[in-house]
Design a protein around this motif. Structure first.
Motif, PDB file in Angstrom:
ATOM      1  N   UNK A   1      27.502  41.899  66.036  1.00 49.06           N
ATOM      2  CA  UNK A   1      27.780  41.878  67.465  1.00 49.06           C
ATOM      3  C   UNK A   1      29.282  41.757  67.716  1.00 49.06           C
ATOM      4  N   UNK A   2      29.680  42.027  68.949  1.00 44.26           N
ATOM      5  CA  UNK A   2      31.073  41.868  69.342  1.00 44.26           C
ATOM      6  C   UNK A   2      31.390  40.392  69.546  1.00 44.26           C
ATOM      7  N   UNK A   3      32.645  40.010  69.401  1.00 49.98           N
ATOM      8  CA  UNK A   3      33.033  38.643  69.759  1.00 49.98           C
ATOM      9  C   UNK A   3      32.722  38.372  71.229  1.00 49.98           C
ATOM     10  N   UNK A   4      32.199  37.175  71.481  1.00 50.84           N
ATOM     11  CA  UNK A   4      31.834  36.774  72.848  1.00 50.84           C
ATOM     12  C   UNK A   4      32.695  35.586  73.235  1.00 50.84           C
ATOM     13  N   UNK A   5      33.417  35.722  74.335  1.00 49.69           N
ATOM     14  CA  UNK A   5      34.323  34.666  74.766  1.00 49.69           C
ATOM     15  C   UNK A   5      33.540  33.445  75.255  1.00 49.69           C
ATOM     16  N   UNK A   6      33.930  32.284  74.716  1.00 48.30           N
ATOM     17  CA  UNK A   6      33.325  31.022  75.157  1.00 48.30           C
ATOM     18  C   UNK A   6      34.184  30.365  76.237  1.00 48.30           C
ATOM     19  N   UNK A   7      35.458  30.199  75.952  1.00 49.03           N
ATOM     20  CA  UNK A   7      36.421  29.665  76.919  1.00 49.03           C
ATOM     21  C   UNK A   7      37.833  29.995  76.471  1.00 49.03           C
ATOM     22  N   UNK A   8      38.782  29.775  77.384  1.00 49.70           N
ATOM     23  CA  UNK A   8      40.177  29.939  77.016  1.00 49.70           C
ATOM     24  C   UNK A   8      41.048  28.975  77.814  1.00 49.70           C
ATOM     25  N   UNK A   9      42.205  28.693  77.256  1.00 48.67           N
ATOM     26  CA  UNK A   9      43.209  27.873  77.912  1.00 48.67           C
ATOM     27  C   UNK A   9      44.397  28.766  78.253  1.00 48.67           C
ATOM     28  N   UNK A  10      44.846  28.675  79.498  1.00 51.95           N
ATOM     29  CA  UNK A  10      46.125  29.246  79.884  1.00 51.95           C
ATOM     30  C   UNK A  10      47.040  28.053  80.105  1.00 51.95           C
ATOM     31  N   UNK A  11      47.932  27.829  79.181  1.00 55.99           N
ATOM     32  CA  UNK A  11      48.683  26.564  79.129  1.00 55.99           C
ATOM     33  C   UNK A  11      47.659  25.434  79.044  1.00 55.99           C
ATOM     34  N   UNK A  12      47.674  24.520  79.984  1.00 56.72           N
ATOM     35  CA  UNK A  12      46.711  23.419  79.941  1.00 56.72           C
ATOM     36  C   UNK A  12      45.472  23.688  80.785  1.00 56.72           C
ATOM     37  N   UNK A  13      45.491  24.793  81.491  1.00 53.27           N
ATOM     38  CA  UNK A  13      44.362  25.116  82.358  1.00 53.27           C
ATOM     39  C   UNK A  13      43.189  25.635  81.544  1.00 53.27           C
ATOM     40  N   UNK A  14      42.056  24.970  81.692  1.00 51.65           N
ATOM     41  CA  UNK A  14      40.851  25.305  80.939  1.00 51.65           C
ATOM     42  C   UNK A  14      39.974  26.249  81.759  1.00 51.65           C
TER      43      UNK A  14
ATOM     44  N   UNK B   1      36.269  28.110  81.577  1.00 50.55           N
ATOM     45  CA  UNK B   1      34.978  28.164  80.905  1.00 50.55           C
ATOM     46  C   UNK B   1      34.228  29.414  81.356  1.00 50.55           C
ATOM     47  N   UNK B   2      33.641  30.157  80.429  1.00 47.96           N
ATOM     48  CA  UNK B   2      32.811  31.286  80.831  1.00 47.96           C
ATOM     49  C   UNK B   2      31.502  30.756  81.423  1.00 47.96           C
ATOM     50  N   UNK B   3      30.980  31.471  82.394  1.00 46.40           N
ATOM     51  CA  UNK B   3      29.797  31.001  83.129  1.00 46.40           C
ATOM     52  C   UNK B   3      28.590  30.814  82.216  1.00 46.40           C
ATOM     53  N   UNK B   4      28.491  31.635  81.172  1.00 44.88           N
ATOM     54  CA  UNK B   4      27.311  31.562  80.315  1.00 44.88           C
ATOM     55  C   UNK B   4      27.553  30.783  79.028  1.00 44.88           C
ATOM     56  N   UNK B   5      28.654  30.068  78.939  1.00 43.06           N
ATOM     57  CA  UNK B   5      28.879  29.212  77.765  1.00 43.06           C
ATOM     58  C   UNK B   5      27.988  27.983  77.887  1.00 43.06           C
ATOM     59  N   UNK B   6      27.181  27.710  76.850  1.00 45.11           N
ATOM     60  CA  UNK B   6      26.266  26.557  76.943  1.00 45.11           C
ATOM     61  C   UNK B   6      27.033  25.247  77.094  1.00 45.11           C
ATOM     62  N   UNK B   7      26.403  24.297  77.792  1.00 43.58           N
ATOM     63  CA  UNK B   7      27.015  22.981  78.003  1.00 43.58           C
ATOM     64  C   UNK B   7      27.255  22.239  76.696  1.00 43.58           C
ATOM     65  N   UNK B   8      26.537  22.626  75.693  1.00 40.91           N
ATOM     66  CA  UNK B   8      26.635  22.074  74.345  1.00 40.91           C
ATOM     67  C   UNK B   8      28.019  22.293  73.718  1.00 40.91           C
ATOM     68  N   UNK B   9      28.763  23.242  74.249  1.00 41.38           N
ATOM     69  CA  UNK B   9      30.065  23.614  73.703  1.00 41.38           C
ATOM     70  C   UNK B   9      31.159  23.040  74.596  1.00 41.38           C
TER      71      UNK B   9
END
Lengths: 113, 110
Positions: free
Chosen positions: A41-54, A56-64
């Motif tokens: 499968x292709x890489x799926x984005x979980x989250x990213x930081x722009x500087x300190x700004x977090x 979260x992708x809408x479908x990233x499980x709360x477990x992460x």
């Protein structure tokens, strides 16, 4: 020479046992990403930081969850890993703005027993 | 929305040419191309920004159509080292995120 370093390369944990994956960079890039990639499968984005700004992708499980204590380091915490979380986890960095490429680490392959 | 790549897989003999397509349902800000070998990190190939743009280096080049909804990657006189899975990554304006395409697995045989 490695510029985006992920540790460990291979991680085995037990079902439900918390695990932390780490990523460090020597590029001084202000944007850092965590991706999950399952087989074929292709890489799926979980989250990213722009500087300190977090972000979260809408479908990233709360477990992460993620932490970025400074520019150079970023951590991925999986609170209660399930069998479906077995995957390759990729960290990437990028200079924000200016149409720059992402630079990937070699990844951490996570197995769940 | 995930861009669609075609073909899903292709097998070539060394020296043959290949074209990999990446299509989006909406106009894009940019498209990135990456190659990933099994068990390794994706490696950046190139970025295209402008409609109608073409760029390349060595025997790998790419184009971005005028409407900025489709990009193609061209591999000429393929070498064994070109084997891997190719992903396009698309970016919306003002967004630091890439959405990776469905991937194309390229196998080069001697």
């Amino acid at each position: 020479d490695a510029m985006v370093i992920q540790n460990p390369r291979y991680q085995v944990t037990q079902f439900g046992k918390p695990v932390t994956l780490s990523c460090s960079q020597t590029l001084n890039h202000n944007v850092m990403y965590w991706y999950q990639q399952k087989s074929s499968q292709a890489p799926k984005l979980l989250f990213h930081y722009y500087d300190k700004d977090f972000n979260n992708e809408a479908d990233t499980p709360d477990n992460f969850q993620s932490r970025r204590p400074n520019t150079s380091f970023c951590f991925l915490d999986i609170r209660s890993p399930g069998l479906g979380d077995a995957a390759m986890y990729l960290c990437a960095t990028r200079i924000g703005k200016g149409n720059q490429p992402q630079h990937f680490g070699d990844g951490t392959r996570l197995s769940i027993l | 929305q995930q861009p669609v790549q075609s073909p899903q897989a292709v097998i070539l003999r060394e020296g043959e040419d290949a074209v990999i397509n990446c299509s989006s349902s909406k106009a894009l800000y940019s498209v990135h191309w990456y190659r990933q070998k099994h068990g390794e990190a994706p490696i950046f190939l190139m970025i295209l920004l402008k409609g109608g743009e073409q760029k390349g280096h060595d025997k790998i080049s790419a184009s971005f159509n005028e409407k900025k909804q489709q990009s193609s990657l061209y591999l000429t006189a393929s070498q064994l080292s070109y084997s891997g899975t190719y992903f396009c990554g698309t970016e919306d304006f003002g967004n630091e995120k890439l959405t990776f395409g469905t991937g194309t697995r390229l196998t080069i045989i001697p």
